[in-house]
Design an enzyme around this catalytic site. Structure first.
Site, mmCIF file in Angstrom:
data_model
loop_
_atom_site.group_PDB
_atom_site.id
_atom_site.type_symbol
_atom_site.label_atom_id
_atom_site.label_comp_id
_atom_site.label_asym_id
_atom_site.label_seq_id
_atom_site.Cartn_x
_atom_site.Cartn_y
_atom_site.Cartn_z
ATOM 1 N N ARG A 217 -19.991 -41.569 -25.852
ATOM 2 C CA ARG A 217 -18.919 -42.238 -26.573
ATOM 3 C C ARG A 217 -17.577 -41.551 -26.360
ATOM 4 N NH1 ARG A 217 -21.782 -44.850 -30.928
ATOM 5 N NH2 ARG A 217 -20.370 -46.030 -32.247
ATOM 6 N N ARG B 258 -23.433 -58.785 -40.476
ATOM 7 C CA ARG B 258 -24.662 -58.124 -40.003
ATOM 8 C C ARG B 258 -25.551 -57.686 -41.169
ATOM 9 N NH1 ARG B 258 -24.254 -53.349 -35.869
ATOM 10 N NH2 ARG B 258 -22.739 -52.560 -37.378
#
Ligand code: AP5
Length: 250
Positions: free
Chosen positions: A116, A155
């Site tokens: 990341r 979500r």
């Protein structure tokens, strides 16, 4: 199910037995993209299509929230996650290094959420070189910001088996209940609007530069993330085939 055994090895680390799905052409892929682009959803589908094991660092940290007596480093890491910030490179790389065995999996791997940062990407390169392995490709999922926010807001996830749903786009058969294991679905703590903003900023500053890093290495495969999950999967598989990284499981 074999993929569950593989995930056990990733979650517990060490020498947990695992039954990889051997493949004559194991795929070793990184899934890159902003929060909510659908990396986890695509990883589930790619696992079925390619047989590679889904290795998510975000899932690792969420599972670690249940550790009864976390080390100071892990406590700091979980606090950063709760703020929507990135965990320090040292902690993340150490966790992945402890699980290097999963990188050698005979079925291949799908790294989701790692690397990341450029420092993490360099650490992964070194780790793979030590194992005598190379990445096949980096799928870079791209989605307009407003769709990212809509996906994150709707979500719901299963804390038990980690299955991912969406209230509108991928609802479970029974409201609030996981189709796969019957667990109670929850909203992730970091899917609150104020934390979504922090996470998107972290992505822009730290993770987006990785697209240049992997483009320079000739590994980047752009993967438009609009459309249904099945359409996105089909495009990604076609792009991998085009690079000669095909051999999809039938
Ligand atoms: P992590 O778990 O990796 O989160 P993330 O990158 O923010 O990604 P998400 O899991 O939010 O999204 P996704 O792209 O997987 O989307 P999904 O498939 O769920 O990391 C969490 C935290 O851990 C980080 O903030 C950080 O603190 C820490 N961390 C982890 N790794 C780290 C590292 N390497 N370094 C430092 N810190 C680290 O889909 C989203 C929603 O959309 C779902 O509801 C889904 O059903 C729906 N959906 C998916 N596809 C579609 C579609 N095609 N159409 C409509 N809806 C769709």
């Amino acid at each position: 199910m074999a993929s569950q055994h593989q995930r056990a090895a990733w979650f517990r680390g060490g020498d947990v037995p695992c039954e990889p799905m051997p493949h004559d052409r194991p795929h070793r892929l990184v899934l890159l993209g902003p929060p909510g682009a659908g990396k986890g959803t695509q990883a589930e589908l790619l696992t079925q299509a390619l047989g590679s094991c889904h290795l998510s660092t975000g899932d690792l940290f969420r599972a670690a929230q249940c550790v009864p007596d976390p080390s100071p480093a892990l406590r700091d890491a979980l606090a950063a996650m709760r703020r929507g910030e990135l965990v320090s490179d040292d902690v993340v790389v150490a966790l992945v290094r402890e699980r290097a065995r999963c990188l050698r999996c005979r079925g291949g791997f799908l790294l989701d959420g790692f690397p990341r940062t450029v420092a993490q990407a360099e650490a992964l390169d070194a780790l793979l070189a030590e194992q005598g392995l190379a990445l096949d490709a980096v799928l870079s999922y791209e989605l307009p910001l407003e769709e990212v926010v809509a996906r994150l807001s709707g979500r719901r996830t299963c804390p038990g088996c980690k299955a991912v749903y969406h209230l509108a786009a991928r609802p479970p058969r029974v409201e609030g209940v996981c189709d796969q294991c019957g667990g109670v679905l929850v909203q992730r703590a970091d899917d609150r609007p104020e934390l979504i903003r922090v996470r998107l900023r972290a992505y822009k500053e730290s993770t987006r530069p990785l697209t240049d890093y992997y483009a320079r290495a000739g590994k980047l495969v752009p993967a438009p993330a609009s459309g249904t999950p099945e359409e996105i999967l089909a495009r990604a598989l076609a792009a991998l085939e085009g690079r000669g990284a095909g051999a999809v499981r039938t």
